[in-house]
Enzyme design. Structure first.
Site, PDB file in Angstrom:
ATOM      1  CG  LEU A  45      -1.999  -0.998   1.503  1.00 21.19           C
ATOM      2  CD1 LEU A  45      -2.687  -0.761   2.618  1.00 21.19           C
ATOM      3  CD2 LEU A  45      -3.001  -1.094   0.054  1.00 21.19           C
ATOM      4  CG  ASP A  46       0.767   4.068  -3.109  1.00 21.26           C
ATOM      5  OD1 ASP A  46       1.678   3.361  -3.254  1.00 21.26           O
ATOM      6  OD2 ASP A  46      -0.164   4.689  -3.763  1.00 21.26           O
ATOM      7  CE  LYS A  47       5.189   9.155   4.648  1.00 22.76           C
ATOM      8  NZ  LYS A  47       6.118  10.380   4.632  1.00 22.76           N
TER       9      LYS A  47
ATOM     10  NE  ARG B  79      -1.612   8.281  -5.201  1.00 21.17           N
ATOM     11  CZ  ARG B  79      -0.233   8.458  -4.950  1.00 21.17           C
ATOM     12  NH1 ARG B  79       0.517   7.445  -4.555  1.00 21.17           N
ATOM     13  NH2 ARG B  79       0.263   9.706  -4.870  1.00 21.17           N
TER      14      ARG B  79
ATOM     15  CB  THR C 220      -2.811   4.111   0.479  1.00 20.01           C
ATOM     16  OG1 THR C 220      -3.053   4.805  -0.702  1.00 20.01           O
ATOM     17  CG2 THR C 220      -4.222   3.138   0.535  1.00 20.01           C
TER      18      THR C 220
END
Length: 343
Positions: free
Chosen positions: A166-168, A271, A170
């Site tokens: 997961l992105d930072k 995104r 998110t």
């Protein structure tokens, strides 16, 4: 090979970093001479690939450099060809020097919200602002560091058992392996699209058109800005097919509340796809969003994760409550969050 000031070790190494090639020039001054034995899993593999498994705290590109500079021997002979095939039982000696990458894989105690745990896997609820694994700019304080401190078995697995990201900024659910068999099976399930991952997103601009849309748009590096991703034409640019189902949950004057189901798993997929629809996520400044309604990080939360347990065969389904910052932002926009995952 130099023999002075070396540490002899046959112990297994820590984890590898997913994508962070290292340059040999970055190596530190203290070297380690490590003795390795090729196992059945390495039989027939290229030497560089075998070493990536056996010395996973170093990147493959760095290990290739070591081979080519004569820092690796097979049996009693120095080997300078990364492509040479190894056999089970081969004895290998490699001289290693610490890099920022290798030194990053250290245990760091931190609170981890564990939703489910058994001997094979963990499901965790990652908060926003937590980086998943070390990378340039974030060599410590990551989820990987926390997993190493929490679980001794994590040290035996590549990337401490992390199989997806997961992105930072998110928040939400991730599955982490606790055994090599479970890790390999989970990677296969994800590649086969047999892991259901659903997200809730708060996006700019009111939704128009059909309530459900499937976005089938390839994603690759943005040719105008290599630091971000973009929808690309595969006839002109490198990229991979990407598919996201987007469902409108609620609409308002300022924007929309949607549910996104990943059908592939590309970097920044939701995104990028939301931005391509003209609905960048709130506070996602990389892809055209802006902070608003009090939300300072991208409005994206991995709220549902479902898959068949790779060892027991049990059907598993997990849900993560919406974080307070997103709940507050919805309230400011006059939207109502329905915690029923079927809604």
């Amino acid at each position: 090979m130099k023999q002075s000031g070396l540490i002899i070790s046959g112990a297994p190494a820590d984890e590898e970093l997913l994508q962070a090639p290292e340059d040999a020039a970055e190596a530190g001054s203290e070297a380690e001479l490590r003795a390795l034995t090729m196992g059945a899993a390495q039989h027939g593999e290229r030497l560089d690939r075998a070493l990536t498994t056996l010395v996973p705290e170093f990147s493959r590109s760095y290990l290739q450099q070591l081979i080519e500079t004569g820092a690796v021997s097979l049996g009693s002979a120095v080997c300078r060809k990364p492509s040479i095939r190894v056999k089970a039982g081969d004895q290998c000696l490699i001289e290693l020097r610490p890099t920022p990458q290798s030194q990053a894989f250290k245990a760091e105690p931190m609170p981890i919200d564990v939703v489910f745990e058994d001997e094979h896997l963990l499901v965790v609820n990652k908060p926003a602002a937590l980086v998943v694994h070390p990378a340039p700019g974030n060599w410590s304080g990551t989820l990987l560091n926390g997993l190493l401190a929490r679980d001794e078995v994590a040290r035996l697995l590549p990337r401490a058992g992390i199989v997806h990201r997961l992105d930072k900024d998110t928040s939400g659910l991730m599955v982490v392996a606790r055994s090599r068999a479970a890790m390999d099976a989970l990677v296969h399930l994800i590649a086969a699209r047999e892991v259901s991952r659903q997200y809730l997103a708060l996006a700019h601009h009111p939704w128009s058109g059909p309530d459900t849309r499937v976005v089938d748009s390839p994603i690759g590096r943005d040719p105008r800005n290599r630091l971000r991703m973009a929808v690309v034409d595969l006839n002109q640019n490198a990229g991979k097919p990407a598919s996201t189902m987007v469902e409108l949950l609620q609409n308002c004057e300022q924007g929309c509340w949607v549910r996104c189901t990943l059908q592939t798993g590309r970097t920044h997929q939701i995104r990028v796809h939301m931005a391509s629809l003209g609905h960048p996520l709130v506070a996602d400044v990389v892809y055209g969003g802006a902070p608003t309604a009090g939300l300072q990080r991208q409005g994206l939360h991995a709220f549902r994760l479902a898959f068949v347990h790779p060892v027991t065969g049990q059907a598993l389904e997990f849900h993560a409550p919406l974080p307070p910052d997103m709940t507050q932002a919805m309230s400011v926009w006059g939207l109502r969050y329905n915690a029923d995952p079927r809604a």
